[in-house]
Scaffold this active site. Structure first.
Site, mmCIF file in Angstrom:
data_model
loop_
_atom_site.group_PDB
_atom_site.id
_atom_site.type_symbol
_atom_site.label_atom_id
_atom_site.label_comp_id
_atom_site.label_asym_id
_atom_site.label_seq_id
_atom_site.Cartn_x
_atom_site.Cartn_y
_atom_site.Cartn_z
ATOM 1 N N SER A 244 7.907 -49.580 -82.508
ATOM 2 C CA SER A 244 7.495 -49.159 -81.173
ATOM 3 C C SER A 244 8.732 -49.036 -80.274
ATOM 4 C CB SER A 244 6.477 -50.161 -80.617
ATOM 5 O OG SER A 244 5.785 -49.626 -79.527
ATOM 6 N N ASP B 235 -2.461 -44.979 -86.056
ATOM 7 C CA ASP B 235 -1.679 -45.202 -84.839
ATOM 8 C C ASP B 235 -1.762 -43.950 -83.983
ATOM 9 O OD1 ASP B 235 0.216 -45.627 -82.861
ATOM 10 O OD2 ASP B 235 1.796 -46.275 -84.233
ATOM 11 N N HIS C 214 -1.740 -48.882 -83.785
ATOM 12 C CA HIS C 214 -0.312 -49.106 -83.540
ATOM 13 C C HIS C 214 0.109 -50.524 -83.909
ATOM 14 C CE1 HIS C 214 3.564 -48.451 -81.739
ATOM 15 N NE2 HIS C 214 3.398 -49.418 -80.852
#
Lengths: 389, 389
Positions: B163, B329, B362
């Site tokens: 991320s 995600d 995610h």
């Protein structure tokens, strides 16, 4: 054909003045809610377009979505904008006001003339606030049925709507199958998903976190939880679009500047757009109503009322259905419509289903989508022929 | 190998006491930011695991995500929970602390020991608040590079993160290609999308809408914008999961009750879960830091620094890359990783790419995902052999 104690009134307060006809039901005509509460007196505001034929067979009910209202095909009295479904409703449009008598009413729990949390609680003389009883999609439909009774309309040629409006369409077809000849649920679901409940809960918490919400009694305090409601709307608005639509409309383009400001200003156009959406919404919508209508959607689980089997909600129905979804709608994805279509087929219903290619997300149902228009037009024309209209 | 004016300190205030080693850089060692601001004095807090070998060739930098911190593989000093990446980092794990010298530092702008908006502005003697200069992903990486200089580490065997951590990995590979032997960017993107900016903006507006935010000066007022920050976290948390994960974890199950209460209580488990996530987050994270780190991600557009061509960021690189994404995600969809991989290939880089089947959204990068572990283990082992480790 007024029936019972219902009477048309000239309303006075802001909430009670929707620039629409209003039917008021007295103490003897309560709206009995799923919660067990009885709402009385209560009123419902609505718009109509076109003319009811002599046989009373051409009535078409449009159900509005979460923050919509009855102004489906006329200039909005508050915002001055066109009606929210003028892409589909109007003279010569698929839902043709020259052919059908089109009715759209503000939902119970709403804030544009139908009784809701901003209305006065007759027992206290003060606005209901969150003492207003919770309402469900079925309650909204019950209220509409009482309006139709009042108008002397036994059967609807068609009931149509998208999103929360589509939920009402499904509830109509389940609760009053004999009153619905054709049904057009668009971009909707027979059950509200965990993710959608989650998004709604964040919006409600945003409203309730605003100290100007005053535990729901802000009207008496002479304020409104504008910031909280704006945040709720901003978050919700993202879910109405798609990543592709946001990319196409805004990408990472900057707002009236050549370089980022290295600040928390709205550097990006998408930020400025969202802030505007939040601010504009606050001008036209009551914060408590937002809590109630989101909650109504969260509670919607049509199968649960029919032993957990969705097909049972439609068993033996003679209503013909037209179901439509959009490829980029991630709030009510096609899988939701597909489940619905499976259940309708299992119930032996007549059902058309189209998944429409669009990158515009959930909001596509409100936009000028030629395939949607053509689909609805074809379905309505065929249904009208079958109905002898 | 301390260099320049940097000195280890024993910190005092809550923000300055991260239960971690801290390196402080004096007036003569400013952190020069992308905004043009010079941050001095400033400090950086970090954790290390394992032992640096004599050749100083086995250092592995882990970069944390938005609201993560340096406590990657030890019990968190505030929450008492395990380190945030113990699935991948530890003895015998793919990022093996018995083999590598693993470093993780709190990002600049953060709130667990590295200088950020809750730190004291030396020019005023008061907390910076939103007078703190905006920071970028590149600024975070510059700060890490200064830490590595201080630790006497010239080259990293590997830099890894997911991320926002993955953004730092990419920035490391672009800014300091000669210092990065291998890079593992997971569930990330070289450019932050309009939709992600939009979600971040809603979170920031939720914080700023809280009157306890006090224009960013809440620390001096002795309060914190807990409700606004909780709303921001709730909304963000939804984006970290997937519809399938929410459905599987919660569905429409009710919370400790048999029937809905017809109220705004947390009837559904998913509501209760989100409220808890919001409340727990407020206990451990500074609201202004949340504004800064989200903004840093929004500004991230690696290609923009290289003439708009992402491949140019990696032209001639000898770094070997392992890129991983997850099917569910939707915050950093596989399409983002695919664009990155295209650019890396166009730049002639050595790159492995795996899209991992997962319904966990995610957050999958933080969870025990066997395919991710196997992928990282295989890549790291091969890279270590190539590096002679």
């Amino acid at each position: 054909m007024p029936t019972g104690a219902a009477t048309a009134i000239v309303p006075s307060s802001q909430v009670d003045d929707p620039a629409s006809p209003v039917v008021r039901f007295g103490w003897d005509r309560p709206l009995v809610l799923d919660s067990g509460a009885r709402l009385a007196p209560w009123q419902i505001a609505y718009q109509t377009y076109g003319t009811l034929n002599a046989a009373r067979s051409n009535a078409l009910l449009v159900c509005h979505a979460l923050t919509g209202d009855q102004h489906v095909a006329n200039t909005h009295p508050v915002t001055g904008k066109p009606g929210w479904w003028e892409t589909l409703v109007g003279p010569g449009k698929p839902l043709d006001t020259e052919r059908f008598f089109i009715i759209c009413s503000n939902v119970v729990g709403g804030c544009l003339g139908t009784t809701g949390p901003a209305s006065v609680n007759p027992q206290t003389g003060r606005p209901w606030g969150i003492d207003f009883p919770l309402v469900t999609i079925r309650d909204m439909v019950r209220a509409q049925a009482m309006l139709l009774d009042h108008l002397g309309i036994d059967t609807l040629f068609c009931v149509a709507g998208g999103s929360m409006g589509g939920m009402q369409v499904l509830q109509w077809a389940a609760s009053y199958p004999e009153r619905v000849f054709a049904a057009v649920p668009i971009a909707t679901a027979a059950i509200h998903s965990a993710q959608n409940i989650a998004f709604h809960e964040v919006g409600r918490q945003a409203v309730m976190a605003d100290p100007d919400w005053h535990g729901g009694r802000y009207l008496e305090a002479g304020v409104k939880p504008a910031k909280g409601l704006a945040v709720a709307r901003m978050g919700a608005h993202i879910t109405y679009l798609s990543e592709a639509a946001l990319h196409r409309k805004f990408g990472r383009r900057l707002q009236d500047r050549d370089a980022p400001t290295f600040s928390f200003d709205a550097d990006f156009q998408v930020e400025s757009y969202l802030r505007y959406q939040g601010e504009a919404f606050v001008e036209r919508f009551d914060a408590n109503s937002y809590l109630y209508v989101t909650r109504a959607m969260d509670y919607f689980d049509l199968a649960a009322d029919y032993g957990g089997v969705l097909a049972n909600a439609f068993r033996g129905t003679r209503t013909r259905f037209c179901v439509a979804s959009f490829t980029s709608d991630w709030l009510f994805p096609t899988s939701d419509s597909r489940s619905l279509v499976h259940a309708l087929n299992a119930a032996g219903a007549s059902v058309s289903f189209v998944e429409i290619e669009s990158d515009k997300g959930h909001d596509a149902f409100l936009l000028d989508e030629p395939v949607l228009s053509a689909t609805v037009r074809g379905f309505i024309d065929a249904a009208a022929r079958a109905r002898g209209l």
